[in-house]
Design a protein around this motif. Structure first.
Motif, PDB file in Angstrom:
ATOM      1  N   GLU A 171       0.835  -1.210   0.000  1.00 19.02           N
ATOM      2  CA  GLU A 171       0.000   0.000   0.000  1.00 19.02           C
ATOM      3  C   GLU A 171       0.868   1.257   0.000  1.00 19.02           C
ATOM      4  O   GLU A 171       0.611   2.211  -0.748  1.00 19.02           O
ATOM      5  N   VAL A 172       1.908   1.255   0.838  1.00 17.27           N
ATOM      6  CA  VAL A 172       2.821   2.406   0.891  1.00 17.27           C
ATOM      7  C   VAL A 172       3.599   2.515  -0.416  1.00 17.27           C
ATOM      8  O   VAL A 172       3.755   3.610  -0.969  1.00 17.27           O
ATOM      9  N   TRP A 173       4.099   1.384  -0.928  1.00 19.86           N
ATOM     10  CA  TRP A 173       4.848   1.411  -2.193  1.00 19.86           C
ATOM     11  C   TRP A 173       4.006   2.027  -3.307  1.00 19.86           C
ATOM     12  O   TRP A 173       4.489   2.856  -4.073  1.00 19.86           O
ATOM     13  N   LYS A 174       2.739   1.608  -3.372  1.00 15.92           N
ATOM     14  CA  LYS A 174       1.850   2.115  -4.430  1.00 15.92           C
ATOM     15  C   LYS A 174       1.624   3.616  -4.266  1.00 15.92           C
ATOM     16  O   LYS A 174       1.592   4.370  -5.258  1.00 15.92           O
ATOM     17  N   GLY A 175       1.488   4.071  -3.021  1.00 13.56           N
ATOM     18  CA  GLY A 175       1.317   5.498  -2.778  1.00 13.56           C
ATOM     19  C   GLY A 175       2.519   6.302  -3.242  1.00 13.56           C
ATOM     20  O   GLY A 175       2.380   7.374  -3.853  1.00 13.56           O
ATOM     21  N   ILE A 176       3.717   5.792  -2.967  1.00 15.31           N
ATOM     22  CA  ILE A 176       4.945   6.467  -3.405  1.00 15.31           C
ATOM     23  C   ILE A 176       5.002   6.518  -4.929  1.00 15.31           C
ATOM     24  O   ILE A 176       5.261   7.575  -5.527  1.00 15.31           O
ATOM     25  N   ILE A 177       4.760   5.376  -5.557  1.00 18.52           N
ATOM     26  CA  ILE A 177       4.850   5.291  -7.024  1.00 18.52           C
ATOM     27  C   ILE A 177       3.842   6.220  -7.689  1.00 18.52           C
ATOM     28  O   ILE A 177       4.167   6.936  -8.646  1.00 18.52           O
ATOM     29  N   ASP A 178       2.611   6.243  -7.174  1.00 20.43           N
ATOM     30  CA  ASP A 178       1.586   7.126  -7.748  1.00 20.43           C
ATOM     31  C   ASP A 178       2.008   8.590  -7.644  1.00 20.43           C
ATOM     32  O   ASP A 178       1.853   9.364  -8.601  1.00 20.43           O
ATOM     33  N   ASN A 179       2.539   8.980  -6.491  1.00 22.73           N
ATOM     34  CA  ASN A 179       2.972  10.368  -6.313  1.00 22.73           C
ATOM     35  C   ASN A 179       4.119  10.724  -7.257  1.00 22.73           C
ATOM     36  O   ASN A 179       4.161  11.827  -7.816  1.00 22.73           O
ATOM     37  N   VAL A 180       5.058   9.787  -7.433  1.00 21.07           N
ATOM     38  CA  VAL A 180       6.191  10.043  -8.334  1.00 21.07           C
ATOM     39  C   VAL A 180       5.707  10.162  -9.776  1.00 21.07           C
ATOM     40  O   VAL A 180       6.080  11.098 -10.498  1.00 21.07           O
ATOM     41  N   ARG A 181       4.867   9.227 -10.211  1.00 15.31           N
ATOM     42  CA  ARG A 181       4.371   9.245 -11.598  1.00 15.31           C
ATOM     43  C   ARG A 181       3.593  10.540 -11.882  1.00 15.31           C
ATOM     44  O   ARG A 181       3.798  11.198 -12.910  1.00 15.31           O
ATOM     45  N   GLU A 182       2.691  10.897 -10.974  1.00 14.62           N
ATOM     46  CA  GLU A 182       1.855  12.084 -11.184  1.00 14.62           C
ATOM     47  C   GLU A 182       2.692  13.360 -11.183  1.00 14.62           C
ATOM     48  O   GLU A 182       2.479  14.261 -12.004  1.00 14.62           O
ATOM     49  N   THR A 183       3.657  13.431 -10.262  1.00 20.76           N
ATOM     50  CA  THR A 183       4.506  14.621 -10.177  1.00 20.76           C
ATOM     51  C   THR A 183       5.389  14.753 -11.414  1.00 20.76           C
ATOM     52  O   THR A 183       5.564  15.856 -11.955  1.00 20.76           O
ATOM     53  N   ALA A 184       5.959  13.634 -11.863  1.00 16.52           N
ATOM     54  CA  ALA A 184       6.809  13.666 -13.059  1.00 16.52           C
ATOM     55  C   ALA A 184       6.023  14.150 -14.270  1.00 16.52           C
ATOM     56  O   ALA A 184       6.511  14.963 -15.068  1.00 16.52           O
ATOM     57  N   GLU A 185       4.792  13.672 -14.393  1.00 11.44           N
ATOM     58  CA  GLU A 185       3.950  14.094 -15.515  1.00 11.44           C
ATOM     59  C   GLU A 185       3.630  15.584 -15.413  1.00 11.44           C
ATOM     60  O   GLU A 185       3.665  16.314 -16.409  1.00 11.44           O
ATOM     61  N   GLU A 186       3.336  16.031 -14.205  1.00 14.37           N
ATOM     62  CA  GLU A 186       3.005  17.446 -13.990  1.00 14.37           C
ATOM     63  C   GLU A 186       4.176  18.354 -14.364  1.00 14.37           C
ATOM     64  O   GLU A 186       3.989  19.433 -14.942  1.00 14.37           O
ATOM     65  N   LEU A 187       5.410  17.917 -14.036  1.00  7.94           N
ATOM     66  CA  LEU A 187       6.594  18.737 -14.297  1.00  7.94           C
ATOM     67  C   LEU A 187       7.207  18.472 -15.669  1.00  7.94           C
ATOM     68  O   LEU A 187       8.200  19.111 -16.041  1.00  7.94           O
ATOM     69  N   GLY A 188       6.643  17.519 -16.402  1.00  5.76           N
ATOM     70  CA  GLY A 188       7.182  17.199 -17.717  1.00  5.76           C
ATOM     71  C   GLY A 188       8.549  16.546 -17.645  1.00  5.76           C
ATOM     72  O   GLY A 188       9.393  16.743 -18.528  1.00  5.76           O
ATOM     73  N   ARG A 189       8.785  15.755 -16.600  1.00 10.50           N
ATOM     74  CA  ARG A 189      10.067  15.070 -16.414  1.00 10.50           C
ATOM     75  C   ARG A 189       9.888  13.563 -16.589  1.00 10.50           C
ATOM     76  O   ARG A 189       8.791  13.029 -16.423  1.00 10.50           O
TER      77      ARG A 189
END
Length: 606
Positions: A171-189
């Protein structure tokens, strides 16, 4: 230029013997080369050539080549045969002899560099603008809940987020991964997700827990005046989130709290204390406390400014305890799942029973012998086994801090003199790999020791239909792995998208502090020969990440990491500052270094 014909002929003879050895090495591994993935066909051949070349003691040859201004092969691992052939050709021309025509020497110098760059991109994604070396960052548990933290990491230069399966849960791993994926997309990285399998690391077991209590202290100036009150956040206990500043309380009672409420309580020392509500959110209440308070499970919060039902503090995690060990102490390591404890003393302070800690790997007890060395917590504590049975062994501590060192639960135990016969995937690894294959870009394979371990991983990935889809980084962290590295790489190159991590923590403990410098250089060289990208890991800018201030040696180490393709940072309260500084160091210093080669831009004053 004066030419010593005899010495040049000796160099040519040495190079000819090296070329013969390369041809023989390639012939002996022909079957293995045929099984290599086409992506690594030239790289595997070059690795074998380099392996053969390094069986010679070339120091006198290097000195002679240096004296006439030619290559010393110090940075030639990525194109070794071409460098040898080219050098031999130049030497033969100096003597007006016929030489091997360089363009027929196989992998060119330029092609070797291109292969490494291509393999790095396929493993770790695109580089950051102005920086060749990628930055990998270990994610704390908070990254699953604090999106701003992840945003700051990506914004400051993180290229790869590392999630360690040894900690937390899916559950924690998925939360981390979701935050990283969404943030990367938001910043275009582009940010890769790498997940470490825990592996068969041997660790200390549980230790008798301390009280379920939390300490909150306001920040004070030199005169003892409160500058910033302690921030205490009341959250619903059903959420199960227990960050250091959180207090879980019943959700229905939390809903009744308003701005300005004063919640009085008696702390665990019988001190009267008060929480002042300063902000009310949908799922949290922010309060301030102006005096130091120790709050335990079950503490009642009573509203003093209006009628409100008493609010009990929910279940808090127990305070982590440790075992204090000094030189000369004896520690009993047992083969059973019990809680460890400090030594038992009589009224006079004499030890009646030694300290006890469990070991999480039962096979250890059948392998260890009296007289063998044991290291705890990345080598911070050292001991020697005095006696050993199938149920326990006793260790006499021979090195610790002057006032003693504290051993906690879940700390590593290393046996540098013992062949434990432990490697490969554990049952937990196989289960975690299902999640990794579904959600990550890279799997970091811990404690790989042999080609058979690689076969085991690839077999598991094939069953999950993830072979050649999930990238693989092999963590080199034992002496056995280092000794078997060429064979491990040849086996691993039967699939695509491969990297190696120099896990300097365990590797230093296993190989010895006096050897780790040489070992990491040899790993860099062998991986360079195989055009395999390297991750430089463990304690990079660690003091900065933990305390906010780097040491001078950390800056030098960070600069040295330019020899690799990626640098890994571990988590800490000041991780954003560490990422930012590392980004600056790597970007600025790349003008002076290309891998191991020194570059010479125009010298400038500060």
């Amino acid at each position: 230029m004066k030419i010593n014909v005899d010495k040049i002929n000796e160099v040519i003879e040495t190079l000819d013997r090296a070329l013969e050895a390369m041809a023989l090495e390639e012939d002996q591994h022909r079957e293995s080369l045929e099984e290599t993935d086409p992506m690594y066909a030239q790289s595997a051949r070059n690795l074998l050539h380099y392996n053969a070349f390094r069986r010679f003691d070339l120091r006198s040859t290097q000195k002679r080549l240096k004296n006439i201004g030619l290559t010393r092969f110090a940075n030639a691992e990525g194109h070794i045969k071409a460098s040898v052939v080219n050098t031999r050709y130049i030497l033969s021309k100096l003597l007006e002899q016929e030489g091997i025509i360089p363009h027929k020497s196989g992998l060119s110098i330029k092609k070797g560099k291109r292969l490494l760059n291509s393999h790095t991109k396929s493993l770790l994604g695109n580089r950051s603008k102005g920086r060749r070396v990628r930055i990998m960052v270990t994610q704390p548990t908070a990254a699953a809940y604090d999106r701003q933290l992840v945003y700051n990491m990506v914004q400051n230069g993180m290229n790869c987020a590392r999630v360690n399966c040894a900690h937390d849960n899916a559950e924690v791993w998925k939360g981390i991964i979701d935050n990283v994926r969404e943030t990367a997309e938001e910043l275009g990285r582009e940010v890769q997700i790498a997940m470490d399998l825990a592996g068969p690391k041997i660790r200390t077991g549980r230790i008798v827990p301390g009280p379920k209590i939390r300490k909150f202290s306001p920040e004070k100036d030199h005169f003892g005046r409160v500058v910033n009150p302690a921030r205490v956040v009341l959250v619903p206990e059903e959420d199960g989130i227990v960050e250091p500043q959180f207090l879980p309380v019943p959700a229905d009672l939390l809903d009744g709290i308003r701005m300005g409420d004063k919640l009085q309580f008696t702390d665990s020392r019988d001190k009267k204390r008060k929480l002042i509500v300063v902000e009310v959110e949908d799922d949290a209440v922010i309060t301030h406390c102006y005096k130091t308070a120790y709050i335990s499970t079950g503490t009642l919060l009573r509203c003093s400014n209006r009628k409100l039902e008493d609010i009990p503090v929910g279940e808090l995690p127990a305070v982590e305890r440790s075992i204090l060990l000094k030189e000369g102490d004896v520690l009993r390591v047992v083969n059973e799942d019990i809680e460890g404890r400090p030594a038992l003393l009589d009224e006079a302070g004499n030890v009646t029973e030694p300290a006890v800690v469990a070991c999480q790997h039962s096979r250890v007890f059948k392998r260890v012998k009296a007289g063998e060395k044991v290291l705890f917590d990345d080598g911070k504590i050292e001991g020697v086994i005095e006696n050993a049975t199938d149920t326990h062994f006793e260790v006499k501590i021979i090195r610790a801090k002057e006032r003693g060192s504290r051993l906690k639960a879940e700390k590593g135990i290393n046996f540098p003199n013992t062949d434990l016969g432990i490697s490969g995937l554990t049952p937990k690894d196989r289960e975690d790999l299902k999640f990794v294959a579904q959600h990550a870009d890279i799997v970091n394979f811990s404690f790989v020791n042999s080609p058979e371990d690689v076969q085991d991983l690839y077999s598991e990935l094939e069953q999950l239909q993830a072979l050649n889809k999930l990238n693989v980084i092999l963590k080199i962290e034992t002496g056995r792995a280092f000794d078997n590295l060429t064979e491990i790489l040849l086996e691993a190159m039967k699939a695509k998208h491969l990297g190696v991590m120099i896990a300097r923590g365990d590797l230093a403990v296993e190989t010895g502090w006096d050897s780790i410098g040489r070992v990491q250089e040899e790993i860099l060289a062998l991986c360079g020969a195989a055009h395999i990208p390297v991750v430089w890991a463990t304690q990079v800018l660690e003091k900065l990440a933990k305390t906010g201030l780097p040491s001078r040696s950390e800056i030098t180490d960070a600069t040295t990491s330019l020899k690799a393709e990626c640098v890994m940072l571990n988590k800490g309260p000041y991780i954003i500052q560490a990422i930012s500084l590392l980004h600056t160091i790597l970007s600025d210093m790349e003008a002076f270094h290309e891998k191991k080669e020194a570059m010479l831009p125009k010298m400038q004053k500060l």
